[in-house]
Design a protein around this motif. Sequence first.
Motif, short mmCIF file in Angstrom:
data_model
loop_
_atom_site.label_atom_id
_atom_site.label_comp_id
_atom_site.label_asym_id
_atom_site.label_seq_id
_atom_site.Cartn_x
_atom_site.Cartn_y
_atom_site.Cartn_z
N ARG A 51 0.98 -1.37 0.05
CA ARG A 51 -0.14 0.07 -0.08
C ARG A 51 0.82 1.38 -0.01
NH1 ARG A 51 -4.57 0.82 4.16
NH2 ARG A 51 -4.50 2.64 3.21
N GLN A 81 -18.87 0.19 1.96
CA GLN A 81 -18.99 1.32 0.95
C GLN A 81 -18.08 2.09 1.38
OE1 GLN A 81 -22.92 2.14 0.15
NE2 GLN A 81 -22.40 4.05 -0.91
N ARG A 82 -17.92 2.69 2.83
CA ARG A 82 -17.18 3.44 3.19
C ARG A 82 -15.69 3.07 2.62
NH1 ARG A 82 -20.26 3.84 7.71
NH2 ARG A 82 -18.77 2.57 9.07
N LEU A 83 -15.28 2.02 2.90
CA LEU A 83 -13.73 1.85 2.53
C LEU A 83 -13.72 1.91 1.04
CD1 LEU A 83 -13.40 -1.68 4.61
CD2 LEU A 83 -12.34 0.64 4.91
N ARG A 84 -14.52 1.55 0.17
CA ARG A 84 -14.49 1.65 -1.19
C ARG A 84 -14.30 3.38 -1.59
NH1 ARG A 84 -19.10 0.29 -5.51
NH2 ARG A 84 -20.13 1.69 -4.23
N GLU A 85 -15.18 3.91 -1.01
CA GLU A 85 -15.04 5.57 -1.33
C GLU A 85 -13.75 6.08 -0.86
OE1 GLU A 85 -18.58 6.77 0.90
OE2 GLU A 85 -20.09 6.04 -0.89
N GLN A 86 -13.32 5.62 0.33
CA GLN A 86 -11.99 6.18 0.91
C GLN A 86 -10.95 5.62 -0.10
OE1 GLN A 86 -12.02 5.41 5.03
NE2 GLN A 86 -13.86 6.52 5.47
N GLY A 87 -11.02 4.74 -0.96
CA GLY A 87 -10.05 4.09 -1.73
C GLY A 87 -9.27 3.13 -0.99
N LEU A 88 -9.64 2.34 0.12
CA LEU A 88 -8.91 1.50 0.85
C LEU A 88 -9.01 0.01 0.41
CD1 LEU A 88 -9.65 3.02 4.24
CD2 LEU A 88 -7.83 3.18 3.25
#
Length: 203
Positions: free
Chosen positions: A96, A179-186
């Motif tokens: 990462r 969904q939050r993880l996807r939106e934050q690019g994680l």
Amino acid sequence: MAPEVLRRALGSITTVVRGRTENLFSNDELDDLVGPLVQALAAAGPGQDVELLSTARRHGNFLSTPYGVTARLFVGEEGLNLIVHDARLDFFHAYRATKVLPRFQYGSRAQAGPSAVASPQGRARRADWLVFSLQSAVAAPAAVAEPAVAPGPAAAADPAGRRDERFFEEQAQRLRGLQRLREQGLITEEEFQRKRREILQLL
């Protein structure tokens, strides 16, 4: 090699992590691995090995760090050989930070690696090397031990098998967190869709 034979062999393998015995592969992981491995072993010519890298979040939590398994497989006169180099490779944080994959090692016939594995169905040639007789693997019991993890949300059901409201709320929270993880690019879109499907299959 029949897929059920390979799954049974791989599903029987354990390793010790921080003093605790765990299955080398999770059942979900085996669902993804067995088909491609059967094809690769069938296509391998004499003297050719199949190199395996499998990564998974192995502790029942989609927020946990993925760890890798690296191994070498081949079929010889004695049966299916599996040489494991890394049973729990921690590569994710470095990747990462740098976006550069490490140089993976897949096990060596000539030199023992750092990992130790065991199986009641396989014979140990070295601590990192197991051999499975294809004949005995066919006759082996089909049960595959589940990793010892804390009960997950799927356990929230009443005695009659009906899932309660708490179960569905937990799944909704998991989906929102995903969904939050996807939106934050994680996590990647592929990881998001895969985990979303896994959660929805519980409903």
